[in-house]
Motif scaffolding. Sequence first.
Motif, PDB file in Angstrom:
ATOM      1  N   GLU A 255       3.804  -0.693  11.003  1.00 10.89           N
ATOM      2  CA  GLU A 255       4.348   0.131   9.924  1.00 10.89           C
ATOM      3  C   GLU A 255       3.255   1.001   9.295  1.00 10.89           C
ATOM      4  OE1 GLU A 255       7.000  -1.825   7.179  1.00 10.89           O
ATOM      5  OE2 GLU A 255       6.514  -0.329   5.655  1.00 10.89           O
ATOM      6  N   GLN A 256       2.032   0.432   9.169  1.00 15.37           N
ATOM      7  CA  GLN A 256       0.925   1.210   8.604  1.00 15.37           C
ATOM      8  C   GLN A 256       0.839   2.591   9.231  1.00 15.37           C
ATOM      9  OE1 GLN A 256      -3.106  -0.133   9.619  1.00 15.37           O
ATOM     10  NE2 GLN A 256      -3.837   1.919   9.203  1.00 15.37           N
TER      11      GLN A 256
ATOM     12  N   GLY B 162       3.042   4.467  10.284  1.00 18.73           N
ATOM     13  CA  GLY B 162       4.213   5.324  10.086  1.00 18.73           C
ATOM     14  C   GLY B 162       5.187   5.235  11.246  1.00 18.73           C
TER      15      GLY B 162
ATOM     16  N   SER C 111       0.845   8.188   9.329  1.00 23.09           N
ATOM     17  CA  SER C 111       0.440   6.920   8.705  1.00 23.09           C
ATOM     18  C   SER C 111       0.782   6.827   7.217  1.00 23.09           C
ATOM     19  CB  SER C 111      -1.073   6.750   8.848  1.00 23.09           C
ATOM     20  OG  SER C 111      -1.476   6.905  10.175  1.00 23.09           O
ATOM     21  N   HIS C 112       1.206   5.643   6.804  1.00 22.48           N
ATOM     22  CA  HIS C 112       1.384   5.398   5.366  1.00 22.48           C
ATOM     23  C   HIS C 112       0.026   5.256   4.696  1.00 22.48           C
ATOM     24  CE1 HIS C 112       5.681   5.112   5.607  1.00 22.48           C
ATOM     25  NE2 HIS C 112       5.565   4.311   6.638  1.00 22.48           N
TER      26      HIS C 112
ATOM     27  N   ARG D  17      -0.046  12.583   7.908  1.00 22.24           N
ATOM     28  CA  ARG D  17       0.267  12.462   6.490  1.00 22.24           C
ATOM     29  C   ARG D  17      -1.046  12.561   5.702  1.00 22.24           C
ATOM     30  NH1 ARG D  17       1.897   9.842   1.843  1.00 22.24           N
ATOM     31  NH2 ARG D  17       0.722   7.924   2.112  1.00 22.24           N
TER      32      ARG D  17
ATOM     33  N   THR E 205      -3.427  11.269   3.780  1.00 20.60           N
ATOM     34  CA  THR E 205      -3.886   9.995   3.222  1.00 20.60           C
ATOM     35  C   THR E 205      -5.208   9.610   3.878  1.00 20.60           C
ATOM     36  OG1 THR E 205      -3.300   7.675   2.822  1.00 20.60           O
ATOM     37  CG2 THR E 205      -2.573   8.594   4.901  1.00 20.60           C
TER      38      THR E 205
ATOM     39  N   ARG F  99       6.529  10.561   2.409  1.00 17.84           N
ATOM     40  CA  ARG F  99       6.541   9.471   3.390  1.00 17.84           C
ATOM     41  C   ARG F  99       7.800   9.427   4.242  1.00 17.84           C
ATOM     42  NH1 ARG F  99       3.244   4.829   2.331  1.00 17.84           N
ATOM     43  NH2 ARG F  99       2.023   5.074   0.456  1.00 17.84           N
TER      44      ARG F  99
END
Length: 458
Positions: free
Chosen positions: A285-286, A288, A356-357, A378, A380, A405
């Motif tokens: 999940e990290q 994305g 990526s988150h 993204r 970040t 996001r």
Amino acid sequence: MINVLFCASEVAPFAKTGGLGDVTGSLPVALGKLGVRVAVVTPRYRGIQSSRKKLSEKVTVHFVENEAYFNRASLYGNDGGDYPDNLERFSFFSRAALGLARETGFKPDIIHVHDWQTALIPVILKTKLSRDPFFQNSKTLLTVHNLAYQGHFSHSLYPKLGLDPGLFSMGGFEFYGKINLLKAGLLYADALNTVSPTYAREIQTKEYGFGLEGVIHQRRGRLKGILNGIDTALWGPEKDRRIKKTFSAKRLDGKAACKAELQKSGGLEVNPRIPVFGIVSRLAEQKGMDVLLESADALLSRKAQLVLLGDGDAVYKRGFGNVGRRHPGSASVHIGFNAAEAHKIYAGSDFFLMPSHFEPCGLGQMISLRYGTLPIVRRTGGLADTIEDADADPKHGNGFVFEDRRAHGFLGSVDRAIRAFRDTRRFDALRRHAMKMDFSWDVSATEYVKYYKEIMRG
Ligand code: ADP
């Protein structure tokens, strides 16, 4: 001359699960070139043939042996999850790394440790070994490659650490009733850093701190952000033997051959006019992957192709496997870890996706730039520090950046990328500009040397 003992749970090319291994395999070499004397210590995992090897002429790697702990199918765990004895394994390794320094007579000025697996080392030095003459002048630097992995263990395992029970407290290992190895390391190391300036700021906030934001904020005076570099001898289209045809910013025709090969081998329509979106990633999940999975059908409805190589969480392995089956001529999905295949994707794609988150540094975007493959990221962490949006800043732009996001934000940047792709002249210029950027270790290794000296001065 500065003596640095480099302790890490993975070192490429001997063992690697991600960026950590890349960094610990290439930074010592760059430090060696700058005159630092580096000794690297890492576990001898299955398949590593001898107990000593070289990373370069100047840098030796010493392997810590333990059949029961390290002769296993993988580094940290299997499909059932993390190995239950990871605390014992890496506590053993941490002690053995210090023992090895002593045995070889390598007196370190700096002991450079990485992530939770070696975070115990600063604690051992400041407690058990605080009066040990051998390490009297040794200072510790803890590099955080990813704050999401902290080494949490049940309190019941505490005796296995062989440390004073009093250290299981708020000012030590204790974290919501559990052992947190990284937390103790953050508190006991002489100095800290993480792998990009933006991430160094982000981890002081609740959104990115994974519960350790308070500890990090408390130690912010001892925290730096130093961007990772990439190993340009390994990653570079001019000499890469794993790709169909080599190329350079001046001679881009080889890239078209790499793209055609990638399309062909993935069973996709071989057509230079269809943009190829590549991904090489941990399926987590990290990274994305939730956003990507949700957006995959929409992306593929835009006359675009997707080539994905990844391994990780079962839900994404299944999900992307289904995407591949739903779009046989336009999506090619490989589940697994495959270095050779990764090179082909970096070289043959038009765009590289990193939604990526959070992203401590990220290597994929820097590698893909070397191959003239424009990253879509993204904003970040290290992605924010390395990628400028080509629409917002046409002069310095080297990719496409979004903030939102959700799928909507991601697809917006995909559409802007496709627009740029259709404008052949503009796209060509963007590509050449991207390829000329320097993400070699030269700059960052110099920063580490400066930091080492600062730490040694106290
Ligand atoms: P992280 O360490 O968080 O996984 P990074 O971007 O820092 O992410 O580094 C990832 C590294 O691992 C890159 O060198 C990338 O090419 C490589 N990689 C990731 N997944 C795979 C895979 N499935 N096969 C081959 N290489 C991979």
